[in-house]
Scaffold this motif. Structure first.
Motif, short mmCIF file in Angstrom:
data_model
loop_
_atom_site.label_atom_id
_atom_site.label_comp_id
_atom_site.label_asym_id
_atom_site.label_seq_id
_atom_site.Cartn_x
_atom_site.Cartn_y
_atom_site.Cartn_z
N VAL A 74 0.84 -1.20 0.00
CA VAL A 74 0.00 0.00 0.00
C VAL A 74 0.88 1.25 0.00
O VAL A 74 0.59 2.22 -0.72
CB VAL A 74 -0.97 0.00 1.20
N ASP B 107 3.83 1.58 -1.26
CA ASP B 107 4.38 1.71 -2.60
C ASP B 107 3.33 2.28 -3.55
O ASP B 107 3.63 3.13 -4.39
CB ASP B 107 4.89 0.36 -3.10
N ALA B 108 2.10 1.82 -3.41
CA ALA B 108 1.02 2.32 -4.27
C ALA B 108 0.71 3.78 -3.97
O ALA B 108 0.41 4.57 -4.89
CB ALA B 108 -0.23 1.47 -4.08
N HIS C 15 2.40 6.56 -5.91
CA HIS C 15 1.93 6.92 -7.25
C HIS C 15 1.01 8.14 -7.22
O HIS C 15 0.64 8.66 -8.27
CB HIS C 15 1.18 5.73 -7.88
N THR D 183 -6.68 5.65 -8.86
CA THR D 183 -5.25 5.52 -9.14
C THR D 183 -4.64 4.42 -8.27
O THR D 183 -3.82 3.62 -8.75
CB THR D 183 -4.53 6.86 -8.88
N LEU D 184 -5.04 4.34 -7.00
CA LEU D 184 -4.52 3.30 -6.11
C LEU D 184 -4.93 1.91 -6.58
O LEU D 184 -4.13 0.98 -6.57
CB LEU D 184 -5.01 3.52 -4.68
N ARG D 185 -6.20 1.76 -7.02
CA ARG D 185 -6.64 0.46 -7.51
C ARG D 185 -5.82 0.03 -8.71
O ARG D 185 -5.40 -1.12 -8.82
CB ARG D 185 -8.12 0.51 -7.91
N ALA E 52 -2.76 1.08 -9.47
CA ALA E 52 -1.39 0.81 -9.03
C ALA E 52 -1.30 -0.52 -8.30
O ALA E 52 -0.36 -1.28 -8.51
CB ALA E 52 -0.90 1.95 -8.12
N LEU E 53 -2.27 -0.82 -7.45
CA LEU E 53 -2.25 -2.10 -6.72
C LEU E 53 -2.44 -3.27 -7.69
O LEU E 53 -1.86 -4.32 -7.50
CB LEU E 53 -3.32 -2.12 -5.62
N GLU F 103 -1.38 -3.32 -10.78
CA GLU F 103 -0.09 -3.48 -11.45
C GLU F 103 0.92 -4.14 -10.53
O GLU F 103 1.69 -5.00 -10.94
CB GLU F 103 0.43 -2.14 -11.93
N LEU F 104 0.93 -3.76 -9.26
CA LEU F 104 1.87 -4.35 -8.31
C LEU F 104 1.54 -5.82 -8.08
O LEU F 104 2.44 -6.63 -7.90
CB LEU F 104 1.84 -3.60 -6.97
#
Length: 188
Positions: A128, A130-131, A134, A177-179, A181-182, A184-185
C-alpha cells in the motif's frame, strides 16, 4: 494456420473459438442463461449457504448437462427438473463424503500450534505504501485524512481548507489511481 475442430470449439495454435452452430453450445448457452440463477439459489439452500461449494455444484451440473446434451429433453420444464435432480445428487454425494471424512480436531498442545507473525500485515503495508507513492501530494493528503486519520469528508475538507466537493473528487481519483497501481503491483 492449421485448425482442428471438436466439441463446438475450433482450435487453432493461438486459441479456441466458440462455434455457435454447434447444438451443444447453443443448448449450454440457453441453459446457463435461463437456469443458472434459479439453480444457484436452489443449490445454495442445499449447501447451507456455502457459496464456493454451490459454485462448484452448479459448474459440475452444467458439465454433466453438456456431456449428456444429446440425450436431454429440450422442454424447459424437463431441463429444469433434470438440472435440479443432478445438482441435488451432487450435493448429497458431497454431504456423504463430508460425513465419512475424519473429523478435524483442535490442537491440544499450544506448543505445536502455529504462531502468527506480522509478515502478511507488513507485506500489505509495504504494498500500500508503494502504491501511495503513485499519488501526488494533494491526493495523498485527502487519502490520509479520510482513511488513515478516520475523518469524514466534511472534517477532511475543514482541515485541508478545501470545499467538500473537491475532497470527494480527489478521493475518488486517488482511489481509482490506487486500484490501478495495486493491480499493477499484484501482477508482478
Amino acid at each position: 494456420m492449421e485448425a482442428v475442430s471438436g466439441r463446438g470449439w475450433r482450435f487453432s495454435r493461438e486459441h479456441p473459438q466458440y462455434n455457435p452452430d454447434d447444438p451443444k453450445e447453443e443448448l449450454m448457452s440457453l441453459l446457463y442463461k435461463d437456469f443458472r440463477d434459479r439453480l444457484f439459489a436452489q443449490v445454495l439452500r442445499l449447501t447451507n449457504n456455502d457459496r464456493q461449494w454451490t459454485e462448484d455444484v452448479v459448474q459440475e451440473t452444467f458439465i454433466r448437462a453438456w456431456q449428456h446434451s444429446d440425450d436431454l429433453n429440450r422442454e424447459p420444464g424437463m431441463l429444469r427438473g433434470w438440472l435440479l435432480t443432478v445438482a441435488r445428487r451432487i450435493v448429497i454425494d458431497g454431504w456423504r463424503n463430508r460425513s465419512v471424512r475424519p473429523r478435524e480436531v483442535e490442537l491440544e498442545s499450544p506448543d505445536t500450534a502455529e504462531t502468527s507473525d506480522e509478515t502478511d500485515r507488513t507485506l500489505a503495508a509495504m504494498v500500500v505504501a508503494d502504491a501511495l507513492r503513485h499519488l501526488d501530494h494533494k491526493h495523498q493528503s485527502v487519502v490520509f485524512e479520510t482513511y488513515f486519520a478516520g475523518r469524514t469528508v466534511r472534517e477532511a475538507a475543514i482541515i485541508l481548507g478545501l470545499p467538500e466537493g473537491t475532497v470527494k473528487s480527489r478521493l475518488y481519483n486517488a482511489m481509482r489511481t490506487l486500484r490501478r497501481a495495486l493491480g499493477e503491483l499484484g501482477s508482478r
